[in-house]
Design a protein around this motif. Sequence first.
Motif, mmCIF file in Angstrom:
data_model
loop_
_atom_site.group_PDB
_atom_site.id
_atom_site.type_symbol
_atom_site.label_atom_id
_atom_site.label_comp_id
_atom_site.label_asym_id
_atom_site.label_seq_id
_atom_site.Cartn_x
_atom_site.Cartn_y
_atom_site.Cartn_z
ATOM 1 N N GLN A 211 15.713 47.678 3.063
ATOM 2 C CA GLN A 211 15.252 46.796 4.130
ATOM 3 C C GLN A 211 16.365 45.816 4.449
ATOM 4 O O GLN A 211 16.934 45.204 3.545
ATOM 5 N N ASP A 212 16.663 45.721 5.739
ATOM 6 C CA ASP A 212 17.706 44.821 6.233
ATOM 7 C C ASP A 212 17.042 43.503 6.643
ATOM 8 O O ASP A 212 15.845 43.463 6.897
ATOM 9 N N HIS A 213 17.817 42.447 6.692
ATOM 10 C CA HIS A 213 17.344 41.152 7.206
ATOM 11 C C HIS A 213 18.279 40.824 8.359
ATOM 12 O O HIS A 213 19.423 40.413 8.125
ATOM 13 N N LYS A 214 17.801 41.038 9.591
ATOM 14 C CA LYS A 214 18.741 41.033 10.726
ATOM 15 C C LYS A 214 19.045 39.649 11.293
ATOM 16 O O LYS A 214 20.117 39.433 11.832
ATOM 17 N N THR A 215 18.078 38.725 11.190
ATOM 18 C CA THR A 215 18.335 37.437 11.843
ATOM 19 C C THR A 215 19.166 36.528 10.947
ATOM 20 O O THR A 215 19.213 36.702 9.722
ATOM 21 N N THR A 225 21.925 39.423 13.853
ATOM 22 C CA THR A 225 23.301 39.604 13.387
ATOM 23 C C THR A 225 23.479 41.083 13.089
ATOM 24 O O THR A 225 22.564 41.875 13.283
ATOM 25 N N GLY A 226 24.638 41.437 12.541
ATOM 26 C CA GLY A 226 24.824 42.806 12.053
ATOM 27 C C GLY A 226 23.976 43.107 10.835
ATOM 28 O O GLY A 226 23.806 44.254 10.458
ATOM 29 N N GLY A 227 23.410 42.079 10.214
ATOM 30 C CA GLY A 227 22.614 42.251 8.989
ATOM 31 C C GLY A 227 23.058 41.221 7.962
ATOM 32 O O GLY A 227 24.217 41.197 7.573
ATOM 33 N N LEU A 268 21.657 60.506 8.371
ATOM 34 C CA LEU A 268 20.825 60.037 9.479
ATOM 35 C C LEU A 268 20.091 58.786 9.002
ATOM 36 O O LEU A 268 19.452 58.796 7.950
ATOM 37 N N TYR A 269 20.252 57.722 9.773
ATOM 38 C CA TYR A 269 19.632 56.425 9.458
ATOM 39 C C TYR A 269 18.482 56.283 10.436
ATOM 40 O O TYR A 269 18.700 56.177 11.645
ATOM 41 N N ALA A 270 17.263 56.325 9.901
ATOM 42 C CA ALA A 270 16.088 56.147 10.749
ATOM 43 C C ALA A 270 15.621 54.704 10.624
ATOM 44 O O ALA A 270 15.264 54.259 9.532
ATOM 45 N N PHE A 284 17.646 55.385 15.931
ATOM 46 C CA PHE A 284 18.390 56.225 14.991
ATOM 47 C C PHE A 284 19.829 55.758 14.998
ATOM 48 O O PHE A 284 20.377 55.416 16.048
ATOM 49 N N ASN A 285 20.446 55.752 13.806
ATOM 50 C CA ASN A 285 21.881 55.537 13.731
ATOM 51 C C ASN A 285 22.509 56.745 13.054
ATOM 52 O O ASN A 285 21.855 57.437 12.266
ATOM 53 N N CYS A 286 23.785 56.969 13.343
ATOM 54 C CA CYS A 286 24.431 58.208 12.904
ATOM 55 C C CYS A 286 25.329 57.990 11.691
ATOM 56 O O CYS A 286 26.278 58.727 11.488
ATOM 57 N N ARG A 287 24.993 56.983 10.868
ATOM 58 C CA ARG A 287 25.887 56.523 9.788
ATOM 59 C C ARG A 287 25.068 55.701 8.814
ATOM 60 O O ARG A 287 23.893 55.426 9.063
ATOM 61 N N PHE A 288 25.689 55.300 7.703
ATOM 62 C CA PHE A 288 25.006 54.378 6.798
ATOM 63 C C PHE A 288 24.874 53.005 7.450
ATOM 64 O O PHE A 288 25.712 52.612 8.267
ATOM 65 N N GLY A 289 23.851 52.273 7.077
ATOM 66 C CA GLY A 289 23.700 50.894 7.548
ATOM 67 C C GLY A 289 24.613 49.961 6.768
ATOM 68 O O GLY A 289 25.006 50.244 5.639
ATOM 69 N N ASP A 290 24.946 48.866 7.383
ATOM 70 C CA ASP A 290 25.705 47.809 6.723
ATOM 71 C C ASP A 290 24.880 46.547 6.921
ATOM 72 O O ASP A 290 24.708 46.133 8.077
ATOM 73 N N PRO A 291 24.255 45.985 5.929
ATOM 74 C CA PRO A 291 24.519 46.034 4.484
ATOM 75 C C PRO A 291 23.660 46.993 3.649
ATOM 76 O O PRO A 291 23.765 46.976 2.419
ATOM 77 N N GLU A 292 22.851 47.849 4.277
ATOM 78 C CA GLU A 292 22.009 48.720 3.450
ATOM 79 C C GLU A 292 22.838 49.603 2.521
ATOM 80 O O GLU A 292 22.436 49.896 1.387
ATOM 81 N N CYS A 293 24.006 50.043 2.998
ATOM 82 C CA CYS A 293 24.853 50.938 2.200
ATOM 83 C C CYS A 293 25.260 50.294 0.872
ATOM 84 O O CYS A 293 25.270 50.965 -0.163
HETATM 85 N N1 GLY Z 1 22.074 47.060 9.138
HETATM 86 C C1 GLY Z 1 21.969 47.488 10.467
HETATM 87 C C2 GLY Z 1 22.952 48.460 10.889
HETATM 88 O O1 GLY Z 1 23.808 48.858 10.135
HETATM 89 O O2 GLY Z 1 22.896 48.881 12.040
#
Ligand code: GLY
Length: 423
Positions: A211-215, A225-227, A268-270, A284-293
């Motif tokens: 789980q990301d925290h975006k704000t 933000t980016g996360g 695949l990042y859903a 959908f994103n086509c890569r790992f999330g940042d900071p989830e990765c």
């Molecule tokens: N954490 C959100 C993203 O990587 O798009």
Amino acid sequence: MRVLVVGGGGREHALVWKLAQSPLVQRLYAAPGNPGIARHATCVALATDALDDLVAFARDEGIDLTVVGPEAPLVAGLVDRLAQAGRAAFGPGARAAAIEGSKVFAKGLMARHGIPTARFATFDDPAHARRYCRETGAPIVVKADGLAAGKGAIVCRTLDEADAAVGECMERKAFGSAGTRVVVEEFLTGEEVSFFALSNGRDPFPLAAAQDHKTVFDGDRGPNTGGMGAYSPVASFDAAMERRVMETIVGPTLAALAKEGAPYRGVLYAGLMLTTDGPKVFEFNCRFGDPECQALMVRWPGDLVPLLLAAARGDAWPALAAWPSQASVCVALASGGYPGKYATGLPIEGVDAAARHAGVRVFHAGTALADGRLVTAGGRVLSVTAVAATLQGAIDAAYGAIGEIRFEGMHYRTDIGRRRPAT
Ligand code: GLY
Ligand code: AMP
């Protein structure tokens, strides 16, 4: 093997740190990397959008596997270019990466194949988009079609905000050509989860949720933000939910891409909303999330390389040991002013002391060296990541280590991992 990681943020530092532990890896490069990455890999001064130079480097250095971190080079076709040069790469080709690169394409794909997502319509005329917003009512979400550095989704509480968002995208061109078309989408409520699955072009391979925290501010307040931080695993995303998401979302999406001539390889990042109606895709994103990765890599069981290779080459999946029950937390330390304007070049103290805390890794996101000193060089500067037996233990460890780190204007959220499930 010779491995190249493309990118230079916290996500790529976590990937490089993990790859460096693999007995299969003899030489590890990063382009462009960062001072943290330089501890594990040889950094080469190539930008992530220098596609010709990256392909030439992979060819000349005999790179066996290129792992592409960010979305822009994937959407621009780096993996296709590497394939033409006979080089295996982890990440989708441009046609499959359009699942992130074009929201119009992603929503159309989901509609054509009955994949649960927010109701929507697409527009290339602002008057029509505004009329649809009025017919549907607020809250509503306006999204630029193309890549917009994470800023292209505008959640509108009122119709005035929706009018303004349509104007920003389509008339004032705040996101350039990415906003020529927009998707206007139903506002979904529920808990947000990022779920990651690998694909080798045929079969999906479930990884884990985070789980990301975006704000930018505590309590999910302030601009996106980016996360600002992430944690894993997510309590509400249990084995039954994972099965449901694999069966109703990930499996059908990968099958749909293959059927439409764009088989997906990579991760695949859903982006899911767990609604009372079941899980639905909001992106959908086509890569790992940042900071989830970062949160995933410190929990990852065993060697990363065999799985990334299988995805890249289209081979059968090797076994992945069970994910440990341990929990992880990643807290982003940001520059003063981020996600708005911020200064760079400010000295950073205490990274090594923080990294000595048990269970803690400090991944570099936006750092640089100036006269041998570590200084800030981006909005998100460091990713302090901790792993422990429990989520609370990981939270305590991460925040304990953050206490060692200082730079002028540094700010971070104090509630990462403590989000209450939406009611
Ligand atoms: N954490 C959100 C993203 O990587 O798009
Ligand atoms: P994105 O840029 O697509 O990652 O979206 C940014 C944020 O906007 C997401 O993390 C969600 O919180 C929110 N969002 C996007 N789409 C929707 C939606 N359809 N309903 C509610 N929130 C959304």
